[in-house]
Enzyme design. Structure first.
Site, mmCIF file in Angstrom:
data_model
loop_
_atom_site.group_PDB
_atom_site.id
_atom_site.type_symbol
_atom_site.label_atom_id
_atom_site.label_comp_id
_atom_site.label_asym_id
_atom_site.label_seq_id
_atom_site.Cartn_x
_atom_site.Cartn_y
_atom_site.Cartn_z
ATOM 1 N N GLN A 1 0.848 -1.199 0.000
ATOM 2 C CA GLN A 1 0.000 0.000 0.000
ATOM 3 C C GLN A 1 0.881 1.246 0.000
ATOM 4 O O GLN A 1 0.386 2.359 -0.083
ATOM 5 C CB GLN A 1 -0.910 0.003 1.233
ATOM 6 C CG GLN A 1 -1.838 -1.214 1.309
ATOM 7 C CD GLN A 1 -2.523 -1.306 2.648
ATOM 8 O OE1 GLN A 1 -3.620 -0.742 2.856
ATOM 9 N NE2 GLN A 1 -1.913 -1.999 3.580
ATOM 10 N N HIS B 1 -1.499 1.413 -4.466
ATOM 11 C CA HIS B 1 -1.798 2.853 -4.377
ATOM 12 C C HIS B 1 -0.846 3.670 -5.234
ATOM 13 O O HIS B 1 -0.644 4.865 -5.002
ATOM 14 C CB HIS B 1 -1.738 3.315 -2.907
ATOM 15 C CG HIS B 1 -2.813 2.691 -2.071
ATOM 16 N ND1 HIS B 1 -2.716 2.531 -0.707
ATOM 17 C CD2 HIS B 1 -4.011 2.140 -2.411
ATOM 18 C CE1 HIS B 1 -3.809 1.913 -0.248
ATOM 19 N NE2 HIS B 1 -4.600 1.664 -1.267
ATOM 20 N N CYS C 1 -4.344 16.828 -19.013
ATOM 21 C CA CYS C 1 -4.007 16.228 -20.327
ATOM 22 C C CYS C 1 -3.362 14.845 -20.186
ATOM 23 O O CYS C 1 -2.981 14.220 -21.156
ATOM 24 C CB CYS C 1 -3.048 17.167 -21.083
ATOM 25 S SG CYS C 1 -1.384 17.264 -20.356
ATOM 26 N N THR D 1 0.668 -2.929 8.556
ATOM 27 C CA THR D 1 -0.564 -2.332 8.057
ATOM 28 C C THR D 1 -1.672 -2.532 9.084
ATOM 29 O O THR D 1 -1.804 -3.612 9.665
ATOM 30 C CB THR D 1 -1.005 -2.895 6.688
ATOM 31 O OG1 THR D 1 -2.298 -2.356 6.365
ATOM 32 C CG2 THR D 1 -1.027 -4.406 6.632
#
Ligand code: APR
Length: 251
Positions: free
Chosen positions: A103, A123, A134, A197
């Site tokens: 992540q 991510h 653009c 995490t």
């Protein structure tokens, strides 16, 4: 805990399709704060969460300027992989790592030696920058040169649009192919090893029950409890920089 550590290192030493799922906690010992830990960016300053929300980023030039300063700090300071990153690189070196789902956007797994094609960055990462109008893409280091030269919020040189590093913020769509790849890896794992995490962000946190249902051993290495501790086969609280090398036989 010692029982859990010895059991977990036994499972890893006999595994050949380990899938790691890492979060910000693996990079704190490299000097990069996490988000929700005791000294996390959001724990200490709830407003900082705005930096990770695309609505604020697109609406507010001050949020963008702060985000570019953070990127500058991240790249300027001597941010290096730590023992936790190297332990996971060691698993790949020994042919045991099936995939490394991260992540994190700091690119430290690749710098520690995990190969780009084995790292799944759900991510995105900070090393490329895109124009939100653009869709120009280019190396972030060139944009940071402009920030260092005094452009607080440098616009796209092609169309004047807003530039943003190629990370996925809250409010932006994840890349379905990348998520599918991560979930496919979790289903193929014989050991799912989550590291640093809090397992609070979806859909990637669903990789844990998915791996478990597919028959994997689940090992959670994290300083604080996570919502999935009850389904884990081993939970190892404590410092990643100490635990991971022992768990992966020194990386
Ligand atoms: N050793 C062990 N655990 C640690 C260490 C360490 N040295 N440092 C931090 N931790 C733990 C913290 O206790 C915390 O539970 O790592 C966990 C990090 O959790 P979060 O800050 O929530 O980070 P993460 O799980 O990666 O967040 C997921 O949410 O913030 C968004 O997009 C962002 O990718 C991020 C996602």
């Amino acid at each position: 805990m010692a029982d859990d550590l010895s059991a977990a290192s036994h499972w890893i030493s006999h595994a050949n399709t380990v899938v790691a799922l890492t979060g910000a906690g693996i990079s704190t010992e490299s000097g990069i704060p996490d988000f929700r830990g005791p000294k996390g960016l959001w724990t200490t300053n709830p407003k900082a969460e705005r930096l990770s929300d695309i609505r604020y980023y697109m609406a507010d030039t001050e949020v963008r300027a702060l985000a570019w300063q953070k990127r500058l700090e991240l790249t300027a300071s001597a941010v290096e992989p730590n023992a936790g990153h190297y332990a996971l690189a060691g698993l790949e070196r020994r042919g045991q790592m099936h995939a490394l789902v991260t992540q994190n956007v700091d690119g430290l797994h690749q710098r520690a030696g995990n190969s780009q094609d084995r790292v799944i960055e759900v991510h995105g990462n900070i090393h490329e920058t895109v124009c939100m109008s653009c869709h120009w893409r280019g190396p972030t280091r060139d944009v940071l040169t402009r920030v260092r030269a005094g452009e607080a919020d440098p616009p796209c040189e092609r169309c004047g649009g807003i530039l943003k590093t190629a990370t996925i913020s809250f409010g932006q769509a994840l890349v379905p192919e990348v998520i599918d790849r991560a979930m496919g890896a979790a289903e193929a794992a014989d050991v799912l090893l989550t590291v640093g995490t809090s397992l609070q962000v979806y859909p990637i946190a669903d990789a844990v029950p998915l791996a478990k249902q597919a028959g994997a051993r689940v090992i959670i290495v994290n300083a604080e409890p996570t919502p999935f501790d009850s389904m884990a086969d081993a939970v190892l609280p404590g410092r990643i920089g100490e635990i991971l090398p022992a768990l992966c036989q020194g990386g």
